[in-house]
Design a protein around this motif. Structure first.
Motif, PDB file in Angstrom:
ATOM      1  N   TRP A  54     -15.990  -5.399  17.050  1.00 51.23           N
ATOM      2  CA  TRP A  54     -16.269  -5.626  18.881  1.00 51.23           C
ATOM      3  C   TRP A  54     -15.140  -3.971  18.794  1.00 51.23           C
ATOM      4  O   TRP A  54     -15.320  -4.021  20.159  1.00 51.23           O
TER       5      TRP A  54
ATOM      6  N   PHE B 225     -13.478  -0.138   1.356  1.00 49.89           N
ATOM      7  CA  PHE B 225     -14.270  -1.548   0.397  1.00 49.89           C
ATOM      8  C   PHE B 225     -15.685  -0.883   0.681  1.00 49.89           C
ATOM      9  O   PHE B 225     -16.079  -0.846   0.947  1.00 49.89           O
TER      10      PHE B 225
ATOM     11  N   ASP C 157      -7.040  -7.128   4.772  1.00 48.83           N
ATOM     12  CA  ASP C 157      -6.990  -5.490   3.744  1.00 48.83           C
ATOM     13  C   ASP C 157      -6.930  -4.682   4.618  1.00 48.83           C
ATOM     14  O   ASP C 157      -6.335  -4.211   4.594  1.00 48.83           O
ATOM     15  N   VAL C 158      -7.884  -5.076   5.602  1.00 47.74           N
ATOM     16  CA  VAL C 158      -8.571  -2.977   6.133  1.00 47.74           C
ATOM     17  C   VAL C 158      -6.175  -3.211   6.684  1.00 47.74           C
ATOM     18  O   VAL C 158      -5.942  -2.029   7.036  1.00 47.74           O
TER      19      VAL C 158
ATOM     20  N   ARG D 102     -11.105  -9.692   4.509  1.00 50.72           N
ATOM     21  CA  ARG D 102     -11.581  -8.052   4.640  1.00 50.72           C
ATOM     22  C   ARG D 102     -10.710  -7.478   5.596  1.00 50.72           C
ATOM     23  O   ARG D 102     -10.013  -6.456   5.257  1.00 50.72           O
ATOM     24  N   LEU D 103     -10.769  -8.287   6.727  1.00 51.76           N
ATOM     25  CA  LEU D 103     -10.067  -7.192   7.720  1.00 51.76           C
ATOM     26  C   LEU D 103      -9.217  -7.891   7.585  1.00 51.76           C
ATOM     27  O   LEU D 103      -8.116  -6.155   7.858  1.00 51.76           O
TER      28      LEU D 103
ATOM     29  N   HIS E 173     -13.273 -13.125   8.164  1.00 50.71           N
ATOM     30  CA  HIS E 173     -12.607 -12.427   6.856  1.00 50.71           C
ATOM     31  C   HIS E 173     -11.483 -11.432   6.072  1.00 50.71           C
ATOM     32  O   HIS E 173     -10.768 -11.297   6.811  1.00 50.71           O
TER      33      HIS E 173
ATOM     34  N   ARG F  22      -4.040  -4.168   6.312  1.00 47.01           N
ATOM     35  CA  ARG F  22      -2.733  -3.757   4.883  1.00 47.01           C
ATOM     36  C   ARG F  22      -2.823  -2.724   4.528  1.00 47.01           C
ATOM     37  O   ARG F  22      -1.949  -1.098   4.233  1.00 47.01           O
ATOM     38  N   THR F  23      -4.418  -1.862   4.167  1.00 45.28           N
ATOM     39  CA  THR F  23      -4.229  -0.760   3.675  1.00 45.28           C
ATOM     40  C   THR F  23      -4.007   0.494   4.655  1.00 45.28           C
ATOM     41  O   THR F  23      -3.430   1.671   4.891  1.00 45.28           O
TER      42      THR F  23
ATOM     43  N   ILE G 219      -6.143  -6.854  15.500  1.00 41.47           N
ATOM     44  CA  ILE G 219      -6.965  -7.700  14.430  1.00 41.47           C
ATOM     45  C   ILE G 219      -7.639  -9.060  14.375  1.00 41.47           C
ATOM     46  O   ILE G 219      -8.523  -9.374  15.010  1.00 41.47           O
TER      47      ILE G 219
ATOM     48  N   PRO H 114       1.124  -1.286   0.122  1.00 39.33           N
ATOM     49  CA  PRO H 114      -0.155  -0.197  -0.010  1.00 39.33           C
ATOM     50  C   PRO H 114       0.912   1.019   0.114  1.00 39.33           C
ATOM     51  O   PRO H 114       1.696   1.212   0.565  1.00 39.33           O
TER      52      PRO H 114
END
Lengths: 203, 260
Positions: free
Chosen positions: A40, A30, B156-157, B153-154, B151, B159-160, B172, A22
């Protein structure tokens, strides 16, 4: 562009530097907000997620407050994401990205999962945020009208793997309005042209 | 909690059904409808329970079983959570270990009671042999599943926002896996009680399980049922306790906590 998948061929350069993760100053938002938010954590804690390692407490609190205000979420700071509607959850994600004060925000079909009315109001909010922060947005969508309504430049991707087929510069007046802008002859022209560029079927 | 809220929290429909069931049972026995020599009425069971409590046996038996449950469950948590983490985080570990787990998991712990008796004779250790292996599995499998189920996506979050590996695990992975881990702990706790009682019936002659068998052999059904009721009550209390812990630890919706 978000540095999350690797290049198929060639390389991606940002400010002349090769990309292998990134890039700095670029944050991604997303489409599936409920999977992307930390269920949470409270809204405020979610918004702080990207910055809590990088700044001291006062700075973090200030940035969180600013981001919540930009996204219209001041009243929901102590709520949990699963208590909020889809549109509000997406706003939490946007606020979380804004807390970083990025130069560029990448948005991957962020409003595709929202109902039509929420989508419309989110589009206008996004434009307002853009005007207030000066952030650039790279916005992916399948909704041609959304692209024309929001965009200053549209890149039409076609084929698999996607190639840039054509680029349009959108010369519609600002500020945009859901009713009047979408009725302008120029709007309809752009819509037609982008449709043509995509060709029959999906692009 | 003030009285009004306490009253509101009681499950009135459920409790009413239970009370009616008890009364129907009592009536059936008294009227001669249910006439089995070894099926006493609830009132007799209550008297038997009182006797046991007065004699002091009940107290010490409860203590013994609870200690057995505590040790077995604690061992399962101490072994199961780290192992579950390792398996959850490492695909290589899973590749090598899952087959062994699938072979060991279906083995009934009770089948090891004779082994325990041969090794340790009549002692708490024998109960442990029966308890620990089966109780380990819910914790281990749920911890592993909790981590592999996170998931994409978590990540990915993470990493972003350019999180380090350590921060990804702490901020996470750990919180995201907590609900299944807590569910695994709760299941294991209930299982530990079952197995402790069984081990006491079949192996080590102490505690509530032995109490059931002892009273049965002495042909004292009211005292036997009193023991059974006590076991059931402890199960309810332990489960409710874990649910309360889960609610305190996890500020998520009940659905996300994995509760029914």
């Amino acid at each position: 562009m978000g540095g999350l998948t690797s290049t198929a061929s060639g390389s991606v350069l940002v400010h002349g530097k090769k990309l292998d993760g990134p890039p700095d100053d670029v944050v991604m938002v997303f489409q599936d907000y409920s999977n992307a938010l930390l269920q949470w954590r409270t809204v405020a804690a979610n918004v702080a997620f990207g910055i809590e390692r990088n700044f001291d407490r006062k700075e973090i609190e200030q940035r969180v407050r600013d981001a919540l205000a930009l996204a219209g979420l001041e009243k929901n700071a102590e709520d949990y994401p699963w208590q909020l509607s889809g549109g509000m959850q997406q706003r939490v994600q946007i606020a979380r990205a804004l807390a970083l004060r990025p130069a560029v925000m990448l948005m991957d079909e962020p409003f595709a999962a929202l109902d039509a009315m929420t989508k419309a109001s989110m589009q206008d909010e996004l434009l307002r945020v853009r005007d207030r922060t000066g952030t650039s947005f790279v916005f992916i969508t399948h909704d041609i009208e959304e692209a024309v309504y929001l965009g200053d430049r549209i890149a039409v991707l076609k084929g698999s793997p996607g190639r840039i087929e054509q680029i349009f510069d959108i010369g519609l007046p600002a500020p945009r309005d859901q009713l009047s802008t979408r009725q302008l002859p120029k709007f309809l022209e752009y819509r037609y042209d982008v449709h043509q560029a995509i060709g029959r079927g999906h692009g | 909690m003030d009285k009004g809220r306490l009253i509101a929290r009681i499950n009135w429909p459920g409790t009413t059904v239970l009370v009616f069931g008890g009364l129907a049972w009592e009536a059936a026995v008294r009227s001669g409808l249910l006439e089995y020599e070894y099926l006493p009425a609830p009132s007799a069971i209550a008297l038997g329970w009182g006797e046991l409590a007065k004699e002091g046996i009940l107290g010490s038996d409860i203590a013994h079983t609870l200690i057995s449950v505590a040790i077995g469950w604690a061992a399962a948590m101490v072994l199961g959570i780290p192992l579950g983490f390792l398996l959850g985080l490492s695909a290589t570990a899973r590749r090598y270990c899952l087959a062994s787990i699938e072979v060991l998991r279906p083995m009934p712990g009770v089948a090891f009671a004779p082994v325990g008796l041969l090794l340790f004779g009549f002692s708490l250790k024998t109960e442990m042999v029966v308890t620990i292996l089966p109780v380990l599995w819910p914790v281990l499998v749920n911890t592993m599943g909790g981590i592999t189920g996170i998931h994409q996506r978590l990540y990915d979050v993470g990493r972003t926002f350019r999180l380090s590996r350590k921060d990804t695990i702490l901020s996470i992975i750990l919180p995201a896996a907590m609900p299944p881990i807590v569910v695994g702990a709760r299941i294991s706790l209930g299982l530990a009680l079952v197995l402790a009682v069984v081990a006491e019936m079949v192996g080590n002659p102490e505690g509530l399980g032995y109490g059931i068998v002892r009273e049965q052999q002495a042909l004292q059904p009211d005292r036997m049922f009193a023991y059974i009721v006590t076991v059931g009550f402890i199960g309810i209390v332990l489960n409710a306790g874990m649910l309360a812990v889960a609610e305190a630890l996890l500020p998520t919706s009940r659905q996300l906590r994995g509760e029914p």
